[in-house]
Design an enzyme around this catalytic site. Structure first.
Site, PDB file in Angstrom:
ATOM      1  N   CYS A  53       0.819  -1.213   0.000  1.00  0.00           N
ATOM      2  CA  CYS A  53       0.000   0.000   0.000  1.00  0.00           C
ATOM      3  C   CYS A  53       0.854   1.264   0.000  1.00  0.00           C
ATOM      4  CB  CYS A  53      -0.927  -0.038   1.215  1.00  0.00           C
ATOM      5  SG  CYS A  53      -1.810   1.488   1.482  1.00  0.00           S
ATOM      6  N   CYS A  58      -1.654   1.736  -2.977  1.00  0.00           N
ATOM      7  CA  CYS A  58      -2.628   2.805  -2.749  1.00  0.00           C
ATOM      8  C   CYS A  58      -2.011   4.211  -2.762  1.00  0.00           C
ATOM      9  CB  CYS A  58      -3.308   2.645  -1.389  1.00  0.00           C
ATOM     10  SG  CYS A  58      -3.429   0.970  -0.777  1.00  0.00           S
ATOM     11  N   LYS A  61      -0.214   5.393  -6.016  1.00  0.00           N
ATOM     12  CA  LYS A  61      -1.292   5.411  -7.015  1.00  0.00           C
ATOM     13  C   LYS A  61      -2.165   6.648  -6.838  1.00  0.00           C
ATOM     14  CE  LYS A  61      -5.110   4.085  -6.034  1.00  0.00           C
ATOM     15  NZ  LYS A  61      -5.677   2.754  -6.054  1.00  0.00           N
ATOM     16  N   TYR A 195      -8.849  -3.356 -11.534  1.00  0.00           N
ATOM     17  CA  TYR A 195      -8.797  -1.937 -11.199  1.00  0.00           C
ATOM     18  C   TYR A 195      -7.384  -1.369 -11.253  1.00  0.00           C
ATOM     19  CZ  TYR A 195      -7.888  -1.873  -6.043  1.00  0.00           C
ATOM     20  OH  TYR A 195      -7.368  -1.941  -4.796  1.00  0.00           O
ATOM     21  N   GLU A 199      -6.708   1.985 -13.409  1.00  0.00           N
ATOM     22  CA  GLU A 199      -6.182   3.173 -12.708  1.00  0.00           C
ATOM     23  C   GLU A 199      -4.857   3.628 -13.323  1.00  0.00           C
ATOM     24  OE1 GLU A 199      -8.079   2.587  -8.249  1.00  0.00           O
ATOM     25  OE2 GLU A 199      -6.050   1.910  -8.601  1.00  0.00           O
ATOM     26  N   HIS A 462     -26.396  20.915   0.014  1.00  0.00           N
ATOM     27  CA  HIS A 462     -26.471  21.508  -1.313  1.00  0.00           C
ATOM     28  C   HIS A 462     -25.405  22.584  -1.485  1.00  0.00           C
ATOM     29  CE1 HIS A 462     -28.478  22.255  -5.065  1.00  0.00           C
ATOM     30  NE2 HIS A 462     -28.508  23.557  -4.816  1.00  0.00           N
ATOM     31  N   GLU A 467     -25.473  14.599  -2.408  1.00  0.00           N
ATOM     32  CA  GLU A 467     -26.895  14.810  -2.090  1.00  0.00           C
ATOM     33  C   GLU A 467     -27.807  14.095  -3.085  1.00  0.00           C
ATOM     34  OE1 GLU A 467     -28.728  18.713  -2.615  1.00  0.00           O
ATOM     35  OE2 GLU A 467     -27.177  19.277  -4.043  1.00  0.00           O
TER      36      GLU A 467
HETATM   37  P1  FAD Z   1       1.489  -6.263   1.831  1.00  0.00           P
HETATM   38  O1  FAD Z   1       1.165  -4.841   2.083  1.00  0.00           O
HETATM   39  O2  FAD Z   1       1.778  -6.664   0.436  1.00  0.00           O
HETATM   40  O3  FAD Z   1       2.714  -6.645   2.778  1.00  0.00           O
HETATM   41  C1  FAD Z   1       3.338  -7.887   2.775  1.00  0.00           C
HETATM   42  C2  FAD Z   1       4.816  -7.716   3.086  1.00  0.00           C
HETATM   43  O4  FAD Z   1       5.394  -8.983   3.418  1.00  0.00           O
HETATM   44  C3  FAD Z   1       5.605  -7.208   1.891  1.00  0.00           C
HETATM   45  O5  FAD Z   1       6.490  -6.199   2.295  1.00  0.00           O
HETATM   46  C4  FAD Z   1       6.364  -8.445   1.431  1.00  0.00           C
HETATM   47  O6  FAD Z   1       7.534  -8.163   0.721  1.00  0.00           O
HETATM   48  C5  FAD Z   1       6.636  -9.115   2.748  1.00  0.00           C
HETATM   49  N1  FAD Z   1       6.968 -10.554   2.676  1.00  0.00           N
HETATM   50  C6  FAD Z   1       6.517 -11.468   1.786  1.00  0.00           C
HETATM   51  N2  FAD Z   1       6.993 -12.698   2.081  1.00  0.00           N
HETATM   52  C7  FAD Z   1       7.741 -12.559   3.201  1.00  0.00           C
HETATM   53  C8  FAD Z   1       8.470 -13.464   4.020  1.00  0.00           C
HETATM   54  N3  FAD Z   1       8.477 -14.785   3.766  1.00  0.00           N
HETATM   55  N4  FAD Z   1       9.134 -12.967   5.077  1.00  0.00           N
HETATM   56  C9  FAD Z   1       9.120 -11.635   5.358  1.00  0.00           C
HETATM   57  N5  FAD Z   1       8.429 -10.743   4.638  1.00  0.00           N
HETATM   58  C10 FAD Z   1       7.741 -11.193   3.578  1.00  0.00           C
HETATM   59  N6  FAD Z   1      -5.961  -1.109  -1.451  1.00  0.00           N
HETATM   60  C11 FAD Z   1      -6.814  -0.158  -1.026  1.00  0.00           C
HETATM   61  O7  FAD Z   1      -7.448  -0.337   0.003  1.00  0.00           O
HETATM   62  N7  FAD Z   1      -6.975   1.018  -1.712  1.00  0.00           N
HETATM   63  C12 FAD Z   1      -6.288   1.284  -2.836  1.00  0.00           C
HETATM   64  O8  FAD Z   1      -6.451   2.352  -3.433  1.00  0.00           O
HETATM   65  C13 FAD Z   1      -5.364   0.311  -3.308  1.00  0.00           C
HETATM   66  N8  FAD Z   1      -4.630   0.552  -4.409  1.00  0.00           N
HETATM   67  C14 FAD Z   1      -3.731  -0.370  -4.822  1.00  0.00           C
HETATM   68  C15 FAD Z   1      -2.975  -0.082  -5.937  1.00  0.00           C
HETATM   69  C16 FAD Z   1      -2.057  -0.987  -6.402  1.00  0.00           C
HETATM   70  C17 FAD Z   1      -1.232  -0.650  -7.616  1.00  0.00           C
HETATM   71  C18 FAD Z   1      -1.876  -2.230  -5.718  1.00  0.00           C
HETATM   72  C19 FAD Z   1      -0.877  -3.220  -6.213  1.00  0.00           C
HETATM   73  C20 FAD Z   1      -2.624  -2.518  -4.598  1.00  0.00           C
HETATM   74  C21 FAD Z   1      -3.561  -1.596  -4.135  1.00  0.00           C
HETATM   75  N9  FAD Z   1      -4.349  -1.845  -3.006  1.00  0.00           N
HETATM   76  C22 FAD Z   1      -5.236  -0.900  -2.584  1.00  0.00           C
HETATM   77  C23 FAD Z   1      -4.235  -3.108  -2.258  1.00  0.00           C
HETATM   78  C24 FAD Z   1      -3.381  -2.983  -0.986  1.00  0.00           C
HETATM   79  O9  FAD Z   1      -2.119  -2.442  -1.315  1.00  0.00           O
HETATM   80  C25 FAD Z   1      -3.231  -4.350  -0.337  1.00  0.00           C
HETATM   81  O10 FAD Z   1      -4.515  -4.887  -0.109  1.00  0.00           O
HETATM   82  C26 FAD Z   1      -2.489  -4.299   0.991  1.00  0.00           C
HETATM   83  O11 FAD Z   1      -1.216  -3.715   0.843  1.00  0.00           O
HETATM   84  C27 FAD Z   1      -2.353  -5.708   1.552  1.00  0.00           C
HETATM   85  O12 FAD Z   1      -1.639  -5.687   2.740  1.00  0.00           O
HETATM   86  P2  FAD Z   1      -0.939  -7.001   3.282  1.00  0.00           P
HETATM   87  O13 FAD Z   1      -0.465  -6.670   4.658  1.00  0.00           O
HETATM   88  O14 FAD Z   1      -1.799  -8.176   3.104  1.00  0.00           O
HETATM   89  O15 FAD Z   1       0.318  -7.254   2.325  1.00  0.00           O
HETATM   90  P1  NA7 Z   2      -7.415  -8.397 -11.060  1.00  0.00           P
HETATM   91  O1  NA7 Z   2      -8.496  -7.628 -10.448  1.00  0.00           O
HETATM   92  O2  NA7 Z   2      -7.287  -9.855 -10.764  1.00  0.00           O
HETATM   93  O3  NA7 Z   2      -7.500  -8.183 -12.642  1.00  0.00           O
HETATM   94  C1  NA7 Z   2      -6.615  -8.815 -13.516  1.00  0.00           C
HETATM   95  C2  NA7 Z   2      -6.941  -8.423 -14.936  1.00  0.00           C
HETATM   96  O4  NA7 Z   2      -5.978  -9.001 -15.809  1.00  0.00           O
HETATM   97  C3  NA7 Z   2      -8.288  -8.917 -15.390  1.00  0.00           C
HETATM   98  O5  NA7 Z   2      -8.823  -7.979 -16.291  1.00  0.00           O
HETATM   99  C4  NA7 Z   2      -7.925 -10.233 -16.099  1.00  0.00           C
HETATM  100  O6  NA7 Z   2      -8.845 -10.589 -17.085  1.00  0.00           O
HETATM  101  C5  NA7 Z   2      -6.616  -9.872 -16.730  1.00  0.00           C
HETATM  102  N1  NA7 Z   2      -5.745 -11.024 -16.976  1.00  0.00           N
HETATM  103  C6  NA7 Z   2      -5.438 -12.014 -16.107  1.00  0.00           C
HETATM  104  N2  NA7 Z   2      -4.554 -12.863 -16.663  1.00  0.00           N
HETATM  105  C7  NA7 Z   2      -4.311 -12.401 -17.903  1.00  0.00           C
HETATM  106  C8  NA7 Z   2      -3.474 -12.830 -18.963  1.00  0.00           C
HETATM  107  N3  NA7 Z   2      -2.705 -13.925 -18.837  1.00  0.00           N
HETATM  108  N4  NA7 Z   2      -3.460 -12.124 -20.100  1.00  0.00           N
HETATM  109  C9  NA7 Z   2      -4.226 -11.014 -20.228  1.00  0.00           C
HETATM  110  N5  NA7 Z   2      -5.029 -10.537 -19.255  1.00  0.00           N
HETATM  111  C10 NA7 Z   2      -5.069 -11.230 -18.105  1.00  0.00           C
HETATM  112  O7  NA7 Z   2      -5.987  -7.794 -10.737  1.00  0.00           O
HETATM  113  P2  NA7 Z   2      -5.453  -6.330 -10.453  1.00  0.00           P
HETATM  114  O8  NA7 Z   2      -3.984  -6.396 -10.644  1.00  0.00           O
HETATM  115  O9  NA7 Z   2      -6.197  -5.291 -11.180  1.00  0.00           O
HETATM  116  O10 NA7 Z   2      -5.756  -6.162  -8.938  1.00  0.00           O
HETATM  117  C11 NA7 Z   2      -5.429  -7.206  -8.035  1.00  0.00           C
HETATM  118  C12 NA7 Z   2      -5.726  -6.771  -6.675  1.00  0.00           C
HETATM  119  O11 NA7 Z   2      -4.668  -5.913  -6.274  1.00  0.00           O
HETATM  120  C13 NA7 Z   2      -6.996  -6.010  -6.567  1.00  0.00           C
HETATM  121  O12 NA7 Z   2      -7.974  -6.787  -5.932  1.00  0.00           O
HETATM  122  C14 NA7 Z   2      -6.601  -4.812  -5.741  1.00  0.00           C
HETATM  123  O13 NA7 Z   2      -7.144  -4.865  -4.462  1.00  0.00           O
HETATM  124  C15 NA7 Z   2      -5.127  -4.808  -5.647  1.00  0.00           C
HETATM  125  P3  NA7 Z   2     -10.089 -11.614 -16.797  1.00  0.00           P
HETATM  126  O14 NA7 Z   2     -11.188 -10.764 -16.217  1.00  0.00           O
HETATM  127  O15 NA7 Z   2      -9.556 -12.641 -15.825  1.00  0.00           O
HETATM  128  O16 NA7 Z   2     -10.395 -12.175 -18.112  1.00  0.00           O
END
Ligand code: FAD
Ligand code: NA7
Length: 486
Positions: A53, A58, A61, A195, A199, A462, A467
């Site tokens: 995040c 998040c 982004k 998403y 985004e 408003h 609203e």
């Molecule tokens: P993470 O935050 O991924 O943390 C896991 C950590 O564990 C990482 O640092 C990883 O490297 C570490 N790790 C992995 N394996 C090991 C190991 N064996 N030993 C030690 N450390 C390890 N969520 C929202 O709510 N709003 C948003 O707008 C939003 N935007 C997003 C945009 C993007 C591009 C992405 C990719 C995600 C977004 N998310 C958003 C999702 C959000 O980031 C995740 O849901 C959240 O970070 C999950 O938290 P977590 O603690 O499960 O894992």
């Molecule tokens: P999502 O929500 O799992 O979406 C992945 C997208 O990529 C979706 O449109 C898939 O299409 C597409 N997809 C998956 N595999 C392929 C391959 N091999 N080729 C082309 N397109 C593919 O992942 P996001 O990364 O957007 O987000 C993951 C989570 O991270 C999300 O829940 C956030 O909380 C943060 P499909 O619909 O399967 O046909």
């Protein structure tokens, strides 16, 4: 007897869920160690503590989204009478990346200080199981260490997937790279229409680049269909290209240093290719279970996720999991945080409160944002039957759109409700400005049993767009045109 273990709790992963759980546990006197380690991406990007995040999700982004909205706002400002000399305003990508990264580094710093102050032991290393109560890791000096824990929380999150095609890993990047990408992205192919893909395409467009989104099946699978199609239409209107029902076949570098992408349209069964500056994979994420040696602990998984029950317990009773690594739960930061906190309270403060994963609100940060809470129209029909739901809907015109003559064609909202009684609301959907800010409050109302009757008895603020929810009167069933007269 907790004292026979080195720690009361070891948390694997220092992201949203892991840190929340660790910090809460020390509040109740637990001895806690948190291991966090980030493997660099194939393109070489790495980052600090705090998880997805803060570093590559998040936060960067939202900052890039804001940068893109500001570009739009400059043009709007001219319509409002501001004298902006250079109308051909261009962002400085390198500067944007620098300020975003500076912010992230400051958050990393605050996180480390916070952990020290709260007396959570933090180790920057990969943790893995030796047996159900024993974790091993390597120190920076390469020394192998083992420690025992009464409870273990797996909070390792996930990382972006790469497609198994030629050139994908070597030539493509993911959301893990884009927020610190030194090169201007230029003409970008975003593969995936979840998403994250939408985004990224939107902020790139807003920053003046030229994105194309490759859609395998439908955009935003899992979200309300009508709202998702509106978003795709809004993006098309803004000049974002879509390659529908198309999959990538391979990427290679051209002699000019560009990226030649081969693809196939699965509807027409025709092949095509195009040249891009950047290819960004946004095809979903895989859980990071690979280094955990879960077999040694006996923790059951499904695909690359950990299976938990309603208490976040895995198949091994003293081992829990929170956040993105859990199978079948929303991958969202506030979900990871709250479930981590509640788990710590149950483990160390005698609480019995469980995480409620229903009616979690979320927002897609496209230029007109889409936010929702509760059921999609499709889900409501599937669960209750079409005859038992009523859908209220309407287009609306944000006041602030008039002077700059912004398109409000896709400003739309709907409430999915039960058909009878006070008409309990099952889902709220909104496309428009600051959607997340609008839906957050309504999410609390929905959790408190919001009905259409209450909504219509609520006095609006408003002139706001929020609203509009207090004056929804047209049902889809009536067939009346939901376009406002003025
Ligand atoms: P993470 O935050 O991924 O943390 C896991 C950590 O564990 C990482 O640092 C990883 O490297 C570490 N790790 C992995 N394996 C090991 C190991 N064996 N030993 C030690 N450390 C390890 N969520 C929202 O709510 N709003 C948003 O707008 C939003 N935007 C997003 C945009 C993007 C591009 C992405 C990719 C995600 C977004 N998310 C958003 C999702 C959000 O980031 C995740 O849901 C959240 O970070 C999950 O938290 P977590 O603690 O499960 O894992
Ligand atoms: P999502 O929500 O799992 O979406 C992945 C997208 O990529 C979706 O449109 C898939 O299409 C597409 N997809 C998956 N595999 C392929 C391959 N091999 N080729 C082309 N397109 C593919 O992942 P996001 O990364 O957007 O987000 C993951 C989570 O991270 C999300 O829940 C956030 O909380 C943060 P499909 O619909 O399967 O046909």
């Amino acid at each position: 007897n907790a004292s026979k273990f080195d720690y009361d709790l070891v948390v694997l992963g220092g992201g949203s869920g892991g840190l929340a759980c660790a910090k809460e546990a020390v509040e109740y006197g637990a001895r806690v160690l948190c291991l966090d380690y980030v493997k660099p991406t194939p393109a070489g990007t790495k980052w600090g503590v705090g998880g997805t995040c803060v570093n590559v999700g998040c936060i960067p982004k939202k900052l890039m989204h804001q940068a893109s909205l500001l570009g739009e706002a400059v043009h709007e400002a001219v319509a409002y009478g501001w004298n902006v000399n250079d109308r051909d305003i261009k962002p400085d990508w390198k500067k944007l990346v620098k300020v975003v990264q500076n912010h992230i580094k400051s958050v990393n710093w605050v996180t480390r200080v916070d952990l020290r102050d709260k007396k959570v032991e933090y180790v920057n290393s990969i943790g893995s199981f030796v047996n159900p109560h024993t974790i091993k890791y390597k120190t920076k000096q390469g020394e192998l260490k083992q420690l025992t824990a009464q409870y273990v929380v797996i909070a390792v999150g996930g990382r972006p997937r790469y497609p198994p095609i030629k050139g994908a890993i070597e030539l493509g990047i993911t959301s893990d790279d884009i927020f610190s990408y030194e090169k201007e992205p230029g003409r970008t192919l975003v593969v995936g229409a979840g998403y994250v893909g939408l985004e990224c395409a939107c902020f790139l467009k807003g920053l003046g680049y030229d994105p194309t989104v490759m859609v395998r099946s439908i955009v935003l699978r899992g979200f309300d269909r009508q709202m998702s199609e509106f978003l795709a239409a809004m993006m098309t209107e803004r000049g974002i290209h879509f390659l529908n029902t198309t999959i990538p076949m391979g990427v290679e570098r051209t002699p000019e240093g560009k990226l030649l992408v081969q693809y196939r349209n699965t509807t027409t069964q025709t092949d095509g290719s195009d040249v891009f500056d950047t290819v960004l994979w946004a095809i979903g994420r895989k859980g990071l279970i690979e280094d955990l040696n879960l077999g040694a602990a006996g923790v059951q998984t499904y695909n690359d996720k950990v299976i938990v029950d309603h208490t976040e317990a895995t198949s091994v009773p003293h081992i829990f999991a929170v956040g993105d690594i859990i199978y079948g739960r929303p991958e969202l930061t506030p979900v990871a945080i709250l479930s981590g906190r509640l788990l710590a309270r149950r483990l160390f403060a005698g609480s019995t409160q469980l995480m409620d994963y229903t009616d979690v609100a979320t927002t897609v940060f496209t230029p007109l944002e889409y936010s929702c809470v509760g059921m999609s129209e499709e889900m409501a029909i599937e669960r209750l039957g079409a005859d038992n739901i009523e859908v209220f809907h309407g287009y609306y015109k944000p006041t602030e759109f008039f002077i700059p003559q912004k398109s409000f064609r896709h400003c739309y909202l709907k409430a999915v409700a039960e058909v009878s009684g006070d008409q309990k609301i099952l889902g709220l959907h909104y496309i428009g400005p600051v959607a997340g800010e609008v839906i957050q409050g309504f999410a609390a109302a929905l959790k408190s049993g919001l009905t259409v009757k209450t909504l219509l008895n609520t006095v609006g603020i408003h002139p706001t767009t929020a609203e509009e929810f207090t004056r929804l009167s047209i049902t889809k069933r009536s067939g009346v045109d939901p376009t406002p007269a003025s």
